[in-house]
Motif scaffolding. Structure first.
Motif, short mmCIF file in Angstrom:
data_model
loop_
_atom_site.label_atom_id
_atom_site.label_comp_id
_atom_site.label_asym_id
_atom_site.label_seq_id
_atom_site.Cartn_x
_atom_site.Cartn_y
_atom_site.Cartn_z
N ASP A 65 97.63 92.09 110.55
CA ASP A 65 98.19 92.24 109.21
C ASP A 65 97.78 91.04 108.36
O ASP A 65 98.08 89.89 108.71
CB ASP A 65 99.71 92.34 109.28
CG ASP A 65 100.15 93.61 110.00
OD1 ASP A 65 99.90 94.70 109.49
OD2 ASP A 65 100.75 93.49 111.09
N LEU A 66 97.11 91.30 107.25
CA LEU A 66 96.57 90.24 106.40
C LEU A 66 97.50 89.87 105.25
O LEU A 66 97.37 88.78 104.68
CB LEU A 66 95.22 90.68 105.80
CG LEU A 66 94.14 91.10 106.80
CD1 LEU A 66 92.91 91.56 106.05
CD2 LEU A 66 93.80 89.95 107.74
N GLY A 67 98.44 90.75 104.90
CA GLY A 67 99.23 90.52 103.70
C GLY A 67 98.41 90.85 102.46
O GLY A 67 97.33 91.45 102.53
N VAL A 68 98.91 90.43 101.30
CA VAL A 68 98.19 90.67 100.05
C VAL A 68 97.09 89.63 99.90
O VAL A 68 97.35 88.43 100.02
CB VAL A 68 99.15 90.62 98.85
CG1 VAL A 68 98.38 90.78 97.54
CG2 VAL A 68 100.23 91.69 98.97
N LEU A 69 95.86 90.07 99.64
CA LEU A 69 94.73 89.17 99.46
C LEU A 69 94.45 88.97 97.98
O LEU A 69 94.44 89.94 97.21
CB LEU A 69 93.47 89.71 100.14
CG LEU A 69 93.54 89.95 101.65
CD1 LEU A 69 92.16 90.31 102.19
CD2 LEU A 69 94.09 88.75 102.38
N THR A 70 94.20 87.74 97.58
CA THR A 70 93.85 87.41 96.21
C THR A 70 92.48 86.74 96.18
O THR A 70 91.97 86.31 97.22
CB THR A 70 94.89 86.48 95.58
OG1 THR A 70 95.01 85.29 96.39
CG2 THR A 70 96.26 87.15 95.51
N PRO A 166 86.56 87.57 92.73
CA PRO A 166 87.17 88.46 91.72
C PRO A 166 86.51 89.83 91.64
O PRO A 166 87.19 90.81 91.34
CB PRO A 166 86.97 87.68 90.42
CG PRO A 166 86.94 86.24 90.84
CD PRO A 166 86.23 86.25 92.16
N LYS A 167 85.20 89.91 91.92
CA LYS A 167 84.50 91.19 91.77
C LYS A 167 83.85 91.70 93.05
O LYS A 167 83.42 92.86 93.09
CB LYS A 167 83.43 91.08 90.68
CG LYS A 167 84.00 90.82 89.28
CD LYS A 167 82.88 90.81 88.25
CE LYS A 167 83.45 90.58 86.84
NZ LYS A 167 82.37 90.57 85.83
N ASP A 184 80.59 94.95 96.52
CA ASP A 184 81.54 95.06 95.42
C ASP A 184 82.94 95.40 95.92
O ASP A 184 83.10 96.21 96.85
CB ASP A 184 81.09 96.15 94.44
CG ASP A 184 79.87 95.73 93.63
OD1 ASP A 184 79.56 94.53 93.61
OD2 ASP A 184 79.23 96.62 93.02
N ARG A 185 83.94 94.80 95.28
CA ARG A 185 85.33 95.15 95.59
C ARG A 185 85.59 96.61 95.25
O ARG A 185 85.20 97.11 94.20
CB ARG A 185 86.29 94.27 94.77
CG ARG A 185 86.45 92.87 95.30
CD ARG A 185 87.34 92.03 94.41
NE ARG A 185 88.68 92.55 94.25
CZ ARG A 185 89.76 91.79 94.02
NH1 ARG A 185 89.63 90.47 93.94
NH2 ARG A 185 90.95 92.32 93.87
N GLN A 186 86.28 97.28 96.14
CA GLN A 186 86.63 98.68 95.93
C GLN A 186 88.09 98.87 96.34
O GLN A 186 88.54 98.32 97.34
CB GLN A 186 85.75 99.61 96.77
CG GLN A 186 84.26 99.45 96.54
CD GLN A 186 83.79 100.00 95.22
OE1 GLN A 186 84.49 100.81 94.58
NE2 GLN A 186 82.62 99.58 94.76
N GLY A 187 88.84 99.64 95.53
CA GLY A 187 90.21 99.97 95.90
C GLY A 187 91.23 99.06 95.26
O GLY A 187 90.93 98.22 94.41
#
Length: 432
Positions: A65-70, A166-167, A184-187
């Motif tokens: 479990d990674l938690g929320v990633l920023t 960020p992208k 690229d970030r997806q989702g």
């Protein structure tokens, strides 16, 4: 693999990956400074999961479990290699998935999506990258397979770092940026995520939240930086009067001075029953050629630290040219009790002007302090026996230096200047 790809089934290495064999580890993340973000080791659990839509085959996978990633978060995956065995579906290689929703139950949950699918295929010479959201699989991106993931290197350790920008995702393999592996970030990243790993050997996972620290080049020990030391393995005799052959790990420490700290990380210790199990595990700090102590008259144990879980004590001693000293026994700490033999621990040993001091998992152990014995003017050697997957680092304690220095740490979005005491005698200083 994409939904249209043939099924990938579990191999023996999936379950073997859970074992904590005493092998040389890939490099561990260097301890973070007190200022800025810190690496955090994440636990892995293992469970069977369906192969994919339309494929009922069950595979064995590792999950975390990674938690929320920023943006700025870094995942570090260390492994002893990947499954290189031939088989009917060996062509599909190994992979990782970053899931949103309950990836462990993806076949029962309609909101579990692969935000990133990363699939090195050594036999095909490519890395297949993709994502699978509500609308299905995206267009596959292929990149050339790097040398560490070629089939001939299947049994060699590696370190993969994935940074969420960020992208896009950016990747480093064994410390080198891999531009072709950017994706690229997806989702949707507002919900907690899960990592899945398949067909990696002895995987370990760490996370750096809040932005990567860009560290200056590694300095000498006296400069205050941690330095990872290589480990080699050699059979030796259990001890004086005990001819049983054992396999031990060794590393050359060089000359140690007051303020040097040894950091020993391990995935546990041997808790199996056996003819010599009552002796537990141990470490020796040697002067002279400890690897050949049975043949060398000038090889001495300056420190012998021997936790004996079955006896409930930690035996401490030294053995110089006059023989063994008086043994010091202290209660075995909770982390080294037999029930915890498979749990990771970190032991730090600081050489003071008159004695060794010890920290176990960050907590000072006053009872385990031990008076310095022997000659420290010569290069020393560390021996480890029956410790699972050991790693060794050395540094200079910040509290022992006369001039501690000034180091700039640059963190994404926030510059940080960590400056410790500088004597006035050095004159004016400028920080840019």
């Amino acid at each position: 693999p994409a939904a249209s790809d043939p099924p990938v089934v579990a191999s023996s290495s999936g379950r073997a990956a859970e074992k904590n064999d005493a092998t040389i580890s890939a490099p561990r993340p260097k301890p973070a400074d007190d200022v800025g973000p810190k690496w955090e080791q994440l636990p892995l659990d293992w469970s069977d999961t369906p192969l994919g839509p339309g494929y009922p085959n069950m595979i064995h996978a590792a999950w975390s479990d990674l938690g929320v990633l920023t943006a700025g978060t870094v995942l570090r995956i260390e492994a002893e290699g990947f499954n290189g065995e031939d088989g009917p579906i060996a062509g599909w290689g190994w992979y990782l998935n970053v899931w949103s929703g309950d990836g462990r139950q993806w076949d029962k949950k309609s909101n579990a999506f692969r935000m990133l699918h990363f699939n090195p295929r050594p036999r095909a010479g490519i890395i297949a990258m993709n994502h699978c959201l509500r609308s299905g699989w995206g267009p596959e991106k292929d990149a050339p397979i790097p040398e560490p993931w070629q089939l001939t290197n299947a049994a060699k350790p590696f370190v993969l770092e994935l940074e969420l920008d960020p992208k896009a995702w950016s990747m480093k393999l064994n410390g080198e940026l891999q531009p072709d592996m950017g994706y690229d970030r997806q989702g949707e990243f507002s919900e907690p995520l899960i990592l899945q790993l398949y067909d990696l050997l002895q995987p370990r996972l760490s996370i750096l939240r809040g932005g990567r620290v860009v560290e200056p080049p590694q300095q000498a020990i006296s400069g205050g930086s941690w330095k990872q030391l290589p480990i080699d393995w050699k059979d030796t005799q259990l001890g004086p009067g005990y001819p049983t052959k054992i396999k031990a790990a060794w590393t050359d420490l060089g000359v140690m001075t007051a303020g040097n700290v040894l950091r020993i990380e391990a995935d546990g210790f041997n808790g199996k029953d056996g003819p010599i199990a009552s002796w537990g595990w141990y470490l020796n700090v040697w002067s002279g050629d400890g690897r050949h102590w049975t043949k060398k008259l000038d090889a001495y144990r300056l420190l012998h630290l021997n936790p004996r879980p079955r006896g409930g004590s930690v035996a401490m001693n030294h053995c110089l040219n006059t023989g063994w000293g008086p043994q010091k026994d202290v209660p075995v700490p909770k982390a080294w009790k037999l029930a915890n033999s498979a749990k990771p621990f970190v032991l730090e040993m600081e050489l003071g002007p008159t004695a060794w001091s010890m920290k176990l998992n960050g907590e000072l152990q006053p009872g385990m302090a031990y008076e310095r014995k022997g000659d420290f003017s010569r290069p020393l050697l560390l021996q480890l026996y029956d410790v699972t997957n050991p790693r060794v680092d050395v540094t200079k304690s910040a509290f022992a230096s006369t001039v501690l220095g000034c180091q700039a740490l640059i963190r994404i979005g926030q510059p940080v200047l960590a400056c410790e005491h500088m004597p006035d005698a050095l004159g004016p200083l400028t920080a840019q």
